[in-house]
Write a protein that holds these residues in place. Sequence first.
Motif, PDB file in Angstrom:
ATOM      1  N   TYR A  75      -8.096   5.521   0.333  1.00 42.11           N
ATOM      2  CA  TYR A  75      -7.683   6.466  -0.711  1.00 42.11           C
ATOM      3  C   TYR A  75      -7.433   7.846  -0.120  1.00 42.11           C
ATOM      4  O   TYR A  75      -8.247   8.355   0.657  1.00 42.11           O
ATOM      5  N   LEU A  76      -6.277   8.413  -0.496  1.00 43.56           N
ATOM      6  CA  LEU A  76      -5.930   9.760  -0.061  1.00 43.56           C
ATOM      7  C   LEU A  76      -5.807  10.617  -1.311  1.00 43.56           C
ATOM      8  O   LEU A  76      -4.965  10.327  -2.179  1.00 43.56           O
ATOM      9  N   ASP A  77      -6.657  11.614  -1.424  1.00 44.03           N
ATOM     10  CA  ASP A  77      -6.698  12.480  -2.615  1.00 44.03           C
ATOM     11  C   ASP A  77      -6.649  11.649  -3.908  1.00 44.03           C
ATOM     12  O   ASP A  77      -5.884  11.942  -4.834  1.00 44.03           O
ATOM     13  N   GLY A  78      -7.436  10.587  -3.931  1.00 49.58           N
ATOM     14  CA  GLY A  78      -7.565   9.766  -5.137  1.00 49.58           C
ATOM     15  C   GLY A  78      -6.542   8.657  -5.289  1.00 49.58           C
ATOM     16  O   GLY A  78      -6.675   7.802  -6.165  1.00 49.58           O
ATOM     17  N   ASP A  79      -5.495   8.643  -4.455  1.00 48.06           N
ATOM     18  CA  ASP A  79      -4.466   7.596  -4.573  1.00 48.06           C
ATOM     19  C   ASP A  79      -4.706   6.479  -3.556  1.00 48.06           C
ATOM     20  O   ASP A  79      -5.036   6.753  -2.405  1.00 48.06           O
ATOM     21  N   ASP A  80      -4.472   5.242  -3.995  1.00 48.33           N
ATOM     22  CA  ASP A  80      -4.581   4.098  -3.087  1.00 48.33           C
ATOM     23  C   ASP A  80      -3.355   4.098  -2.159  1.00 48.33           C
ATOM     24  O   ASP A  80      -2.229   3.869  -2.597  1.00 48.33           O
ATOM     25  N   VAL A  81      -3.582   4.350  -0.869  1.00 47.59           N
ATOM     26  CA  VAL A  81      -2.473   4.442   0.094  1.00 47.59           C
ATOM     27  C   VAL A  81      -2.579   3.350   1.162  1.00 47.59           C
ATOM     28  O   VAL A  81      -1.981   3.458   2.231  1.00 47.59           O
ATOM     29  N   THR A  82      -3.352   2.303   0.857  1.00 51.95           N
ATOM     30  CA  THR A  82      -3.626   1.238   1.832  1.00 51.95           C
ATOM     31  C   THR A  82      -2.353   0.697   2.490  1.00 51.95           C
ATOM     32  O   THR A  82      -2.331   0.517   3.714  1.00 51.95           O
ATOM     33  N   SER A  83      -1.295   0.462   1.688  1.00 51.73           N
ATOM     34  CA  SER A  83      -0.052  -0.040   2.283  1.00 51.73           C
ATOM     35  C   SER A  83       0.815   1.096   2.802  1.00 51.73           C
ATOM     36  O   SER A  83       1.408   0.979   3.878  1.00 51.73           O
ATOM     37  N   ASP A  84       0.877   2.184   2.042  1.00 54.27           N
ATOM     38  CA  ASP A  84       1.780   3.286   2.432  1.00 54.27           C
ATOM     39  C   ASP A  84       1.499   3.831   3.828  1.00 54.27           C
ATOM     40  O   ASP A  84       2.414   4.247   4.528  1.00 54.27           O
ATOM     41  N   ILE A  85       0.255   3.829   4.243  1.00 53.52           N
ATOM     42  CA  ILE A  85      -0.060   4.400   5.566  1.00 53.52           C
ATOM     43  C   ILE A  85       0.420   3.506   6.713  1.00 53.52           C
ATOM     44  O   ILE A  85       0.378   3.896   7.861  1.00 53.52           O
ATOM     45  N   ARG A  86       0.857   2.272   6.390  1.00 52.78           N
ATOM     46  CA  ARG A  86       1.370   1.357   7.440  1.00 52.78           C
ATOM     47  C   ARG A  86       2.902   1.412   7.509  1.00 52.78           C
ATOM     48  O   ARG A  86       3.506   0.636   8.250  1.00 52.78           O
ATOM     49  N   SER A  87       3.536   2.270   6.715  1.00 54.72           N
ATOM     50  CA  SER A  87       5.007   2.279   6.679  1.00 54.72           C
ATOM     51  C   SER A  87       5.586   2.697   8.024  1.00 54.72           C
ATOM     52  O   SER A  87       4.909   3.328   8.846  1.00 54.72           O
TER      53      SER A  87
END
Length: 217
Positions: A75-87
């Motif tokens: 989580y980044l600032d409350g948002d689930d970014v589990t997939s986005d950080i692998r872009s």
Amino acid sequence: MSKVVAIDGPAGSGKGTVTSIIAKKCNLVTIDTGATYRCIALAALKKGLTLNDKKEIIELSNNVNIEFTEDGKVYLDGDDVTSDIRSKEVTKIVSQISSIVEVRANMVALQRKMAEGKDVIMEGRDITTVVFPNADYKFYLDASLEERANRRHKQNQEKGIEMTYEEVVDNIKKRDYNDMHKEVGSLMRAEDAIYIDSTNKTIDEVVEEIVKVIEGE
Ligand code: DC
């Protein structure tokens, strides 16, 4: 006293996969330190910053809130970014983001805090040398460039990340160079880390080798 298992190695060496299996087997909390740098890269992209905006990126790293959940979500600032950080976009700039000394200082402090009072298995580039040089168990996981590119390409395909094999090789080569030539926190083999070349080993074989050491068999 809490226990720290530290694993370093280059991109695609199998650290992530091996770490999550060992964590379950040995009841350890996983800390994927690369994910903390990926969060900063993603936050910078979201703000429209480029690698030239060093001051703003440092500022960002002072203020972000990064959390890992037990089920492996980021989580980044409350948002689930589990997939986005692998872009692909994040992967392209993350090594340079992680070269900014002040960003590293903030992330290392965060990583140490995440480990406080827990039995952890932590993977990254500078865990055995900077974050926890006195970890109870230290490993350096390696594999040939070709094998690492094959693994990463396969993983990307499974996750729906569109990168050609050539793009993966190019990205890994650039990241290897950058990760090994940082002002602070460069990827290097700690003298007292156990070296494992996984090029011709299965995941299970590597897991077994590490578990044997940490369980003292
Ligand atoms: O392990 P990874 O590919 O998710 O890591 C992303 C980037 O972050 C990688 O290019 C190097 C950097 N990194 C670092 O500098 N120090 C760490 N402890 C972990 C990752």
